[in-house]
Motif scaffolding. Structure first.
Motif, short mmCIF file in Angstrom:
data_model
loop_
_atom_site.label_atom_id
_atom_site.label_comp_id
_atom_site.label_asym_id
_atom_site.label_seq_id
_atom_site.Cartn_x
_atom_site.Cartn_y
_atom_site.Cartn_z
N VAL A 109 -19.59 17.66 -27.02
CA VAL A 109 -18.60 16.83 -27.74
C VAL A 109 -17.35 16.68 -26.89
N TYR A 110 -16.85 17.80 -26.36
CA TYR A 110 -15.64 17.74 -25.54
C TYR A 110 -15.87 16.95 -24.26
N SER A 111 -17.03 17.09 -23.67
CA SER A 111 -17.34 16.31 -22.46
C SER A 111 -17.35 14.83 -22.78
N GLN A 112 -17.94 14.46 -23.89
CA GLN A 112 -17.99 13.06 -24.31
C GLN A 112 -16.58 12.55 -24.61
N MET A 113 -15.79 13.37 -25.29
CA MET A 113 -14.41 12.97 -25.61
C MET A 113 -13.60 12.78 -24.33
N LYS A 114 -13.78 13.64 -23.37
CA LYS A 114 -13.07 13.56 -22.09
C LYS A 114 -13.49 12.28 -21.36
N GLY A 115 -14.79 12.02 -21.38
CA GLY A 115 -15.29 10.80 -20.75
C GLY A 115 -14.73 9.56 -21.41
N ASP A 116 -14.69 9.54 -22.73
CA ASP A 116 -14.13 8.40 -23.47
C ASP A 116 -12.64 8.26 -23.16
N HIS A 117 -11.95 9.42 -23.11
CA HIS A 117 -10.50 9.41 -22.85
C HIS A 117 -10.23 8.87 -21.43
N ASP A 118 -11.05 9.31 -20.44
CA ASP A 118 -10.87 8.88 -19.06
C ASP A 118 -11.12 7.37 -18.93
N ASN A 119 -12.07 6.86 -19.72
CA ASN A 119 -12.43 5.44 -19.63
C ASN A 119 -11.37 4.54 -20.26
N THR A 120 -10.56 5.08 -21.16
CA THR A 120 -9.53 4.24 -21.81
C THR A 120 -8.23 4.24 -21.04
N HIS A 121 -8.12 5.08 -20.03
CA HIS A 121 -6.85 5.14 -19.27
C HIS A 121 -7.01 4.68 -17.86
#
Length: 128
Positions: free
Chosen positions: A116-128
């Motif tokens: 979950v955290y890896s996915q959230m980090k990936g999503d966060h990285d893709n939005t910035h």
């Protein structure tokens, strides 16, 4: 190591147990009286080392000392107690298997959280 006799220091080095633990195990009856040199120092043989290795496995898998003492006492009584020893070990085996299943369940939950955290980090990285 056939008939080689080892000092307590040598047994400590081979087993990883402390001298205090070895003396404690002897005092509470987990180890039979260990033979002594003429100087009075303990001398351990191959059978002692095998038994210490088994005791270590029991302890590392969570067997309570009082159960280990019961097992050691039954062992001293000889072959007439084989069934009792097997039953005691089977009960411990079941407890260990239950503990392993609990650990696996908890590890699975941790793995999911990491995903979950890896996915959230990936999503966060893709939005910035």
């Amino acid at each position: 190591m056939n008939s080689e006799l080892l000092t307590i220091e040598q047994v400590v080095a081979r087993t990883g147990l402390s001298a205090h633990t070895l003396r404690y195990y002897e005092r509470i009856g987990l180890l039979d009286s260990v033979s002594r040199a003429t100087s009075g120092h303990r001398r351990y043989d191959a059978k002692d080392l095998d038994w210490i290795a088994f005791l270590t496995r029991l302890r590392k898998t969570g067997m309570p000392i009082r159960h280990m003492q019961k097992f050691a006492e039954l062992r001293r009584q000889g072959d007439a107690t084989i069934t009792e020893r097997r039953i005691l070990l089977e009960a411990h085996q079941q407890a260990v298997q239950t503990h392993i299943a609990e650990l696996q369940h908890n590890l699975d939950a941790i793995t999911v959280k990491i995903q979950v955290y890896s996915q959230m980090k990936g999503d966060h990285d893709n939005t910035h």
